[in-house]
Write a protein that holds these residues in place. Sequence first.
Motif, PDB file in Angstrom:
ATOM      1  N   UNK A 364      46.474  50.169  38.216  1.00 57.74           N
ATOM      2  CA  UNK A 364      46.205  49.320  39.502  1.00 57.74           C
ATOM      3  C   UNK A 364      44.776  49.022  39.739  1.00 57.74           C
ATOM      4  N   UNK A 365      43.790  49.463  38.677  1.00 54.49           N
ATOM      5  CA  UNK A 365      42.586  49.239  38.807  1.00 54.49           C
ATOM      6  C   UNK A 365      42.180  47.549  39.086  1.00 54.49           C
ATOM      7  N   UNK A 366      42.568  46.980  38.102  1.00 50.48           N
ATOM      8  CA  UNK A 366      42.281  45.547  37.900  1.00 50.48           C
ATOM      9  C   UNK A 366      42.992  44.847  38.856  1.00 50.48           C
ATOM     10  N   UNK A 367      44.250  44.795  39.130  1.00 50.37           N
ATOM     11  CA  UNK A 367      44.915  44.234  40.624  1.00 50.37           C
ATOM     12  C   UNK A 367      44.250  44.450  41.591  1.00 50.37           C
ATOM     13  N   UNK A 368      43.696  45.699  41.927  1.00 48.54           N
ATOM     14  CA  UNK A 368      42.881  46.003  43.027  1.00 48.54           C
ATOM     15  C   UNK A 368      41.732  45.233  43.110  1.00 48.54           C
ATOM     16  N   UNK A 369      40.912  44.902  42.078  1.00 45.75           N
ATOM     17  CA  UNK A 369      39.761  44.389  42.198  1.00 45.75           C
ATOM     18  C   UNK A 369      40.044  42.684  42.289  1.00 45.75           C
ATOM     19  N   UNK A 370      41.061  42.393  41.699  1.00 42.60           N
ATOM     20  CA  UNK A 370      41.617  41.033  41.934  1.00 42.60           C
ATOM     21  C   UNK A 370      41.628  40.616  43.341  1.00 42.60           C
ATOM     22  N   UNK A 371      42.367  41.720  44.315  1.00 38.34           N
ATOM     23  CA  UNK A 371      42.785  41.418  45.545  1.00 38.34           C
ATOM     24  C   UNK A 371      41.168  41.421  46.386  1.00 38.34           C
ATOM     25  N   UNK A 372      40.290  42.511  45.985  1.00 36.16           N
ATOM     26  CA  UNK A 372      39.204  42.409  46.400  1.00 36.16           C
ATOM     27  C   UNK A 372      38.282  41.045  46.335  1.00 36.16           C
ATOM     28  N   UNK A 373      38.430  40.559  45.335  1.00 37.20           N
ATOM     29  CA  UNK A 373      37.581  39.389  44.724  1.00 37.20           C
ATOM     30  C   UNK A 373      38.394  38.062  45.663  1.00 37.20           C
ATOM     31  N   UNK A 374      39.538  38.144  46.152  1.00 42.35           N
ATOM     32  CA  UNK A 374      40.256  37.171  46.760  1.00 42.35           C
ATOM     33  C   UNK A 374      39.720  37.380  48.130  1.00 42.35           C
ATOM     34  N   UNK A 375      39.657  38.435  48.661  1.00 45.46           N
ATOM     35  CA  UNK A 375      38.997  38.730  50.015  1.00 45.46           C
ATOM     36  C   UNK A 375      37.607  38.429  50.214  1.00 45.46           C
ATOM     37  N   UNK A 376      36.845  38.718  49.073  1.00 47.75           N
ATOM     38  CA  UNK A 376      35.370  38.269  49.014  1.00 47.75           C
ATOM     39  C   UNK A 376      35.240  36.572  48.939  1.00 47.75           C
ATOM     40  N   UNK A 377      36.226  35.929  48.207  1.00 47.31           N
ATOM     41  CA  UNK A 377      36.207  34.659  48.192  1.00 47.31           C
ATOM     42  C   UNK A 377      36.536  33.936  49.654  1.00 47.31           C
TER      43      UNK A 377
END
Length: 488
Positions: A364-377
């Motif tokens: 789940x680490x990579x999907x979690x980072x992807x969600x954080x990236x979307x939030x940062x975007x």
Amino acid sequence: MLGRTAVDFRQCQLLGLIGSSALAAGGVSAGALPVRQILAPCSGPAAIGLVAAYFGLVVLITAWLLVGRAVRGSRPPERRDLLVTLALWAAPLVVAPPLFSRDIYSYLAQGAMVDARLDVYVHGPSQLGGPLAAEVAPLWRDTPAPYGPVFLAFASAVVHSPDLSAFSGVSTVSAFSADQVSSGVLGMRLVALLGVVLMAFSLPRLAHHCNTDPTLALWLGALNPLVLLHLVSGAHNDALMLGLLGVGLVAALGRRPVAAVVLITLAALVKAPAALGLVAVVVVWARHPPWARAPRLSAALAVLGVCAATTAATTALVGTGYGWLATLDTPVSPENWSLTSSLGRATAALMNGGGTGPAELARLATPAWHLLGLAATALTMLLAWRRHHLQRPVHALGLSLMAVALLGPAIRPWYMLWGLFLIAAAGPGRPLRRTAAAASGVLALAVLPSGFAPDVTQLALAVGGGLLAVTALWGVHRFAHRLVGSTA
């Protein structure tokens, strides 16, 4: 007698032409060739081609940086000079094999699927079958198309041309020849060149509206090595997206909002990120509204209405449906080096290596980072529009698209052009301009001409070609310096 600046600029033009010609020549044996023509990486011609390609690449980047110095000098070149330079440097790449990516073969396969009435939003190119599907990279053979109907209409038109009639229909697709593949590549490249022409058309006009230097905008946004390598040579559909987006923004700033919405919607129907340009149209339209109350809300509703009508009419005309809305989350290649994907892989490796959690949690680490990236975007976009939307909407849009590219789950070098194209027109400060130029030079070196991941031998050959170019450039510089000193 030509002045020093004019002579230096002509020398830069020649230097860049030498670089692009060497790059094109290297691509004949080391480029993203059809599968029947691919040489073993360890073979002599492939090795020589890779050295020549990186030699030309370093020379081309150097020429571009020198042109940038001339643009910032006391006697900068005219806008026409930069456009001629763009044409000169692009010419060898137009007739060369594809470089740095095999996506052009995916475009052809998707065009053939549309022509054969196969649903490109349900099936991947493997459904098409035949040698054409074999040209597509394995990762994408079973991946539905994430592109909108406007681009698929262009791809289908290229495939449906008389020279490529063997592409139309599943029963005849296996009959295509190497010459027909070359014709298809040229056809898709012409579509990309249309986008580059629109980019070059819109950049100085956007710069004029933003009160910035048009020649500097052309240098950074159109003459950029990433444009030559990935939009001209690689023929990526980002060229058509950016060209339509740029012309749409010119229309918006020229107080033609309906035309602007239509053009930007068409750009989004090539690739979805262009839809952010509609926000800029809302901001500009609200400045001079035909209505007295709630100008922003009224402008937003008007933009949505025109966008919906354009989307419906275009989709009905092309006949591909709305399936692309469900295919925007295309798979991310395992080796993708985007920021969030890299952090996800590193986090998963630490968790697995240190035994800090179960394997399910590590996955789940990579999907979690992807969600954080979307939030940062989303946060970056909010801050950019809050700060710049009133006076510099083009700059705010450029920063937003740059955030989408940098913080998204996948990145390719040409994705950087989404924001850089508009930032160049909006006139960034010198630090941001220098950062953008440096990043462009580095990213231009990041992918092998074949489009495949490199091995140790190929990396050594690429570095050798680059060092050979640096040595040659240094030798020419020293010779010219001594020649000037001896005649002084």
